[in-house]
Design a protein around this motif. Sequence first.
Motif, PDB file in Angstrom:
ATOM      1  N   GLU A 142       0.836  -1.184   0.000  1.00  0.00           N
ATOM      2  CA  GLU A 142       0.000   0.000   0.000  1.00  0.00           C
ATOM      3  C   GLU A 142       0.876   1.241   0.000  1.00  0.00           C
ATOM      4  O   GLU A 142       1.848   1.336   0.743  1.00  0.00           O
ATOM      5  CB  GLU A 142      -0.894   0.023   1.242  1.00  0.00           C
ATOM      6  CG  GLU A 142      -1.777   1.253   1.284  1.00  0.00           C
ATOM      7  CD  GLU A 142      -2.838   1.172   2.368  1.00  0.00           C
ATOM      8  OE1 GLU A 142      -3.993   1.500   2.079  1.00  0.00           O
ATOM      9  OE2 GLU A 142      -2.498   0.779   3.493  1.00  0.00           O
TER      10      GLU A 142
ATOM     11  N   GLY B  30       3.248  10.418   8.283  1.00  0.00           N
ATOM     12  CA  GLY B  30       4.405  11.277   8.048  1.00  0.00           C
ATOM     13  C   GLY B  30       5.534  10.581   7.307  1.00  0.00           C
ATOM     14  O   GLY B  30       5.684   9.371   7.374  1.00  0.00           O
TER      15      GLY B  30
ATOM     16  N   PRO C  97      12.937  11.036   2.451  1.00  0.00           N
ATOM     17  CA  PRO C  97      13.993  10.236   1.831  1.00  0.00           C
ATOM     18  C   PRO C  97      13.736   8.731   1.820  1.00  0.00           C
ATOM     19  O   PRO C  97      14.409   8.013   1.081  1.00  0.00           O
ATOM     20  CB  PRO C  97      15.228  10.565   2.667  1.00  0.00           C
ATOM     21  CG  PRO C  97      14.784  11.325   3.839  1.00  0.00           C
ATOM     22  CD  PRO C  97      13.401  11.835   3.601  1.00  0.00           C
TER      23      PRO C  97
ATOM     24  N   SER D 124      16.870  15.585   7.851  1.00  0.00           N
ATOM     25  CA  SER D 124      16.482  14.597   6.845  1.00  0.00           C
ATOM     26  C   SER D 124      16.523  13.181   7.427  1.00  0.00           C
ATOM     27  O   SER D 124      15.760  12.304   6.995  1.00  0.00           O
ATOM     28  CB  SER D 124      17.350  14.718   5.583  1.00  0.00           C
ATOM     29  OG  SER D 124      18.714  14.845   5.897  1.00  0.00           O
TER      30      SER D 124
ATOM     31  N   ASP E  85      13.134  12.737   8.915  1.00  0.00           N
ATOM     32  CA  ASP E  85      12.120  12.509   7.884  1.00  0.00           C
ATOM     33  C   ASP E  85      12.219  11.076   7.339  1.00  0.00           C
ATOM     34  O   ASP E  85      11.211  10.419   7.078  1.00  0.00           O
ATOM     35  CB  ASP E  85      12.321  13.530   6.763  1.00  0.00           C
ATOM     36  CG  ASP E  85      11.003  13.926   6.108  1.00  0.00           C
ATOM     37  OD1 ASP E  85       9.941  13.620   6.683  1.00  0.00           O
ATOM     38  OD2 ASP E  85      11.048  14.525   5.015  1.00  0.00           O
ATOM     39  N   PHE E  86      13.462  10.622   7.178  1.00  0.00           N
ATOM     40  CA  PHE E  86      13.680   9.240   6.726  1.00  0.00           C
ATOM     41  C   PHE E  86      13.098   8.247   7.742  1.00  0.00           C
ATOM     42  O   PHE E  86      12.355   7.331   7.388  1.00  0.00           O
ATOM     43  CB  PHE E  86      15.184   8.992   6.544  1.00  0.00           C
ATOM     44  CG  PHE E  86      15.533   7.569   6.156  1.00  0.00           C
ATOM     45  CD1 PHE E  86      15.607   7.197   4.819  1.00  0.00           C
ATOM     46  CD2 PHE E  86      15.782   6.610   7.132  1.00  0.00           C
ATOM     47  CE1 PHE E  86      15.916   5.892   4.465  1.00  0.00           C
ATOM     48  CE2 PHE E  86      16.094   5.300   6.781  1.00  0.00           C
ATOM     49  CZ  PHE E  86      16.168   4.945   5.443  1.00  0.00           C
TER      50      PHE E  86
ATOM     51  N   ARG F   3      10.897   8.756  10.059  1.00  0.00           N
ATOM     52  CA  ARG F   3       9.441   8.842  10.164  1.00  0.00           C
ATOM     53  C   ARG F   3       8.788   8.035   9.041  1.00  0.00           C
ATOM     54  O   ARG F   3       7.849   7.272   9.270  1.00  0.00           O
ATOM     55  CB  ARG F   3       9.020  10.311  10.099  1.00  0.00           C
ATOM     56  CG  ARG F   3       7.519  10.521  10.255  1.00  0.00           C
ATOM     57  CD  ARG F   3       7.171  11.996  10.396  1.00  0.00           C
ATOM     58  NE  ARG F   3       7.474  12.483  11.735  1.00  0.00           N
ATOM     59  CZ  ARG F   3       8.385  13.403  12.014  1.00  0.00           C
ATOM     60  NH1 ARG F   3       9.108  13.954  11.048  1.00  0.00           N
ATOM     61  NH2 ARG F   3       8.603  13.770  13.251  1.00  0.00           N
ATOM     62  N   GLY F   4       9.309   8.185   7.832  1.00  0.00           N
ATOM     63  CA  GLY F   4       8.766   7.427   6.703  1.00  0.00           C
ATOM     64  C   GLY F   4       8.940   5.933   6.900  1.00  0.00           C
ATOM     65  O   GLY F   4       8.043   5.137   6.613  1.00  0.00           O
ATOM     66  N   ARG F   5      10.086   5.520   7.414  1.00  0.00           N
ATOM     67  CA  ARG F   5      10.332   4.085   7.618  1.00  0.00           C
ATOM     68  C   ARG F   5       9.441   3.543   8.731  1.00  0.00           C
ATOM     69  O   ARG F   5       8.895   2.449   8.633  1.00  0.00           O
ATOM     70  CB  ARG F   5      11.810   3.866   7.961  1.00  0.00           C
ATOM     71  CG  ARG F   5      12.194   2.385   7.980  1.00  0.00           C
ATOM     72  CD  ARG F   5      13.697   2.183   7.941  1.00  0.00           C
ATOM     73  NE  ARG F   5      14.003   0.792   7.610  1.00  0.00           N
ATOM     74  CZ  ARG F   5      14.380  -0.132   8.483  1.00  0.00           C
ATOM     75  NH1 ARG F   5      14.518   0.193   9.758  1.00  0.00           N
ATOM     76  NH2 ARG F   5      14.632  -1.364   8.091  1.00  0.00           N
TER      77      ARG F   5
ATOM     78  N   HIS G 216       6.452   4.486   9.660  1.00  0.00           N
ATOM     79  CA  HIS G 216       5.034   4.341   9.290  1.00  0.00           C
ATOM     80  C   HIS G 216       4.809   3.326   8.174  1.00  0.00           C
ATOM     81  O   HIS G 216       3.663   3.047   7.825  1.00  0.00           O
ATOM     82  CB  HIS G 216       4.456   5.698   8.882  1.00  0.00           C
ATOM     83  CG  HIS G 216       4.282   6.635  10.037  1.00  0.00           C
ATOM     84  ND1 HIS G 216       3.359   6.407  11.029  1.00  0.00           N
ATOM     85  CD2 HIS G 216       4.937   7.778  10.379  1.00  0.00           C
ATOM     86  CE1 HIS G 216       3.438   7.390  11.933  1.00  0.00           C
ATOM     87  NE2 HIS G 216       4.396   8.220  11.556  1.00  0.00           N
TER      88      HIS G 216
ATOM     89  N   GLU H  89       5.001   9.061  17.890  1.00  0.00           N
ATOM     90  CA  GLU H  89       4.561   8.330  16.697  1.00  0.00           C
ATOM     91  C   GLU H  89       4.837   6.834  16.836  1.00  0.00           C
ATOM     92  O   GLU H  89       4.089   6.001  16.314  1.00  0.00           O
ATOM     93  CB  GLU H  89       5.227   8.901  15.438  1.00  0.00           C
ATOM     94  CG  GLU H  89       4.620  10.242  15.057  1.00  0.00           C
ATOM     95  CD  GLU H  89       5.345  10.922  13.909  1.00  0.00           C
ATOM     96  OE1 GLU H  89       5.196  10.455  12.769  1.00  0.00           O
ATOM     97  OE2 GLU H  89       6.064  11.904  14.162  1.00  0.00           O
TER      98      GLU H  89
ATOM     99  N   SER I 181       4.028   0.693   2.337  1.00  0.00           N
ATOM    100  CA  SER I 181       5.327   0.547   1.674  1.00  0.00           C
ATOM    101  C   SER I 181       5.946   1.906   1.399  1.00  0.00           C
ATOM    102  O   SER I 181       5.260   2.915   1.306  1.00  0.00           O
ATOM    103  CB  SER I 181       5.171  -0.228   0.370  1.00  0.00           C
ATOM    104  OG  SER I 181       4.423   0.543  -0.556  1.00  0.00           O
ATOM    105  N   ALA I 182       7.268   1.909   1.264  1.00  0.00           N
ATOM    106  CA  ALA I 182       8.040   3.116   0.993  1.00  0.00           C
ATOM    107  C   ALA I 182       8.899   2.841  -0.242  1.00  0.00           C
ATOM    108  O   ALA I 182       9.873   2.096  -0.144  1.00  0.00           O
ATOM    109  CB  ALA I 182       8.915   3.463   2.189  1.00  0.00           C
TER     110      ALA I 182
ATOM    111  N   LEU J 270      12.772   2.991  -0.137  1.00  0.00           N
ATOM    112  CA  LEU J 270      13.433   1.980   0.699  1.00  0.00           C
ATOM    113  C   LEU J 270      13.690   0.720  -0.110  1.00  0.00           C
ATOM    114  O   LEU J 270      14.760   0.102  -0.023  1.00  0.00           O
ATOM    115  CB  LEU J 270      12.561   1.613   1.901  1.00  0.00           C
ATOM    116  CG  LEU J 270      12.531   2.531   3.110  1.00  0.00           C
ATOM    117  CD1 LEU J 270      11.676   1.900   4.207  1.00  0.00           C
ATOM    118  CD2 LEU J 270      13.939   2.793   3.632  1.00  0.00           C
TER     119      LEU J 270
END
Lengths: 257, 224
Positions: free
Chosen positions: A173, A182, A187, B39, B42-43, B45-47, B49, B176, B203-204, B207
């Motif tokens: 997804e 977020g 990156p 950054s 931000d990385f 946080r993305g990983r 979630h 989070e 998914s990201a 990554l």
Amino acid sequence: MTAVAGGVRALARIVARQDGRGGTSLPVLDGEGPLALRRTRSSGAEARVVVVGAMSGPLGGDHFTVEADVEAGARLHVGSAAATIALPGQAKGEARYDVRLSVADGGELHWLPEQLISARGSDLHVTTRVDVGASGRLVLREEQVLGRVGEEPGRLSSRIRVGVAGRVVLDQELACGPGAPGGWDGPAGLGGCRAVGQLVVVRPEFADAPVAARVLGDHAAVLPLAGPAALVSAVAADALRLRGLLDEALEALDSLG
Amino acid sequence: MSRAALLVLADGRFPAGGHAHSGGAEAAVKAGRITGAESLEDFCRGRLHTAGLVAASLAAAAALGVDVVALDEAADARTPSPALRTAARKLGRQLMRAARATWPSEELDAVAREFPKGAHQPVVLGVAARAAGLGAVDAAYCAAYESVSGPASATVRLLSLDPFDATAVLARLAPEMDRVADRAVEAGRAVVGGGVDELPAASAPLLEIGAEVHAAWAVRLFAS
């Protein structure tokens, strides 16, 4: 098609069947409103269908469903006449777009719609579910574009699940835009790219001879899945570059045989 | 249960091999996507979630006793990058060795026999949590925390980032992590009744792509 309080419901259905003369017939070809279907010139054994958007959408509150069943030995190619644009609409709430595809043994489906563009203020949830028989074949492309030129995207989530011979080989997804968890644009996620796409290829011969993983630059990769399937995953600055990457990857896969 | 057992399992010094992996940070640093604390946050946080949520949900479900073969297949389907599947199994095998020595258990032995080359690490983590007398929420927290602590400590080495800054990133992500662990436990419970399709599949893209770019390098500091 029915217009209900809060949005439009529309359903399109396709059934592809071997016609007994080496071609493919379409005993069911039902579409309506925003999901009108047109049969176009066939090529060889393959029937070709184009989804013609007869109105814009999906808008907030709309719920579209497309179903295609490719029966044993049939071959179907589905494209769309233009990109689909998710727009905010007057009704409150999210829009939904559900795609349900099945490919029986010996069947082949090429599902190659144009891009899905997430316009500012829209809120669309897409689910795609594909079930492929053990000797079925699939090429499926999905491309998401975040915003029209220079526009902020809306909220978009897209979940795809692909099963082969009853086993799920891909379940992923993507969630992006305002309100998504977020880091989606950071990156690890899209890194500021505004176009993201997947190409799923299922072929029985991959069971014995899986494709090798390879990278296409820094923003795309061919990924052999745990099963007779491969995923091409790509991100790009815009829709044109994304299509270039996916086309290049598909050519590379085709050259394997 | 012993709360201290959670500290043992979650400790970065628990000998399970995690220090050799950057969680995608090495590829992101090389590509110029991680350049400093901001950054990195931000990385992470993305990983957290995406891969973190999926790992925490797998761990929670395994801790609740869900069939590990089904969970391992679900982990495969949620990990399209073969480099990441290989890394997850390698880490699972190393964690299995450490967990069996630390908390001997029939269940761990059975999973080790079923997966001689290693099961996905979050699945092993969940079974290890059971063996340690811990619950689904503990397993979920371990997985969520690992999903960000690995990249943070790797970035300290890769960029000579100030360790205080890296730790502050983790602290800022704590609320989070709480939410991700909550969602993961919910998902784990849903799997008990509804099967592995109930697991999240977030998914990201970078990554997955970055893991393949990284795997193709001749020389690298981290294994993944």
